[in-house]
Scaffold this active site. Sequence first.
Site, PDB file in Angstrom:
ATOM      1  N   LYS A   1       0.831  -1.206   0.000  1.00 45.81           N
ATOM      2  CA  LYS A   1       0.000   0.000   0.000  1.00 45.81           C
ATOM      3  C   LYS A   1       0.867   1.259   0.000  1.00 45.81           C
ATOM      4  O   LYS A   1       0.633   2.186  -0.781  1.00 45.81           O
ATOM      5  CB  LYS A   1      -0.931   0.016   1.211  1.00 45.81           C
ATOM      6  CG  LYS A   1      -1.888   1.206   1.225  1.00 45.81           C
ATOM      7  CD  LYS A   1      -2.652   1.302   2.534  1.00 45.81           C
ATOM      8  CE  LYS A   1      -1.784   1.822   3.649  1.00 45.81           C
ATOM      9  NZ  LYS A   1      -2.532   2.081   4.909  1.00 45.81           N
TER      10      LYS A   1
ATOM     11  N   ASP B   1      -6.549   1.427   0.939  1.00 45.40           N
ATOM     12  CA  ASP B   1      -6.565   1.534   2.392  1.00 45.40           C
ATOM     13  C   ASP B   1      -7.977   1.228   2.880  1.00 45.40           C
ATOM     14  O   ASP B   1      -8.812   0.727   2.117  1.00 45.40           O
ATOM     15  CB  ASP B   1      -6.101   2.920   2.837  1.00 45.40           C
ATOM     16  CG  ASP B   1      -7.080   4.025   2.436  1.00 45.40           C
ATOM     17  OD1 ASP B   1      -8.062   3.736   1.723  1.00 45.40           O
ATOM     18  OD2 ASP B   1      -6.859   5.183   2.842  1.00 45.40           O
TER      19      ASP B   1
END
Length: 208
Positions: A120, A138
């Site tokens: 991420k 997220d």
Amino acid sequence: MNKEKRYKILSLFQMKYPNPATELIFSSSFELLLSVILSAQSTDAIVNKVTKKLFQIANTPEKILLLGEKGLKYYIKSIGLYNIKSSNIIHTSFLILTKYNGYVPNNRIELESLPGVGRKTANIILNILFNKKTIAVDTHVFRVSNRTNFATGKNVQEVEKKLIKVVPSIFKLSVHSWFILHGKYICTARKIQCNICLIFELCEFKKK
């Protein structure tokens, strides 16, 4: 959800937020890297409050190393997981200084080799700093994607894979930021504000 509806949704976001940007405050690639590492399981607002003071003292790999782990902890102790984050930032600063000549790497393999940098975080760095068409997933992106039925998946990896597949190339640079903004302020975890939702008519959330 079909591709026509997805295109309409993304077009609405494009008109509403033509130039979306992260809410993290930074003035260099290294500052953004540290901010993203610190933002894990924390909010951008808290990170910005911490980095406002930290970056006045140390905002380069050299200065972070001079500050040391104990000194770094003093500045970031209000952030969750600050012990492990302090260790990761110190080691990452060392690698950037010694292995990458002081520059933040611009490819996934090298980024993910840095302590504290997962997929991420790498996606965010590649997207914001290097204009790569990566999509970081997220909690906000995951929630909005699933809730609206835009791109469903049981975990972030499945949602990311689906988004990469269904989001047209012209929207890929911005979709991550659009969904974060929508998830933070409209399609929130606890209080969904369907009455002011930009994509209400297109959303496929069954409980709206």
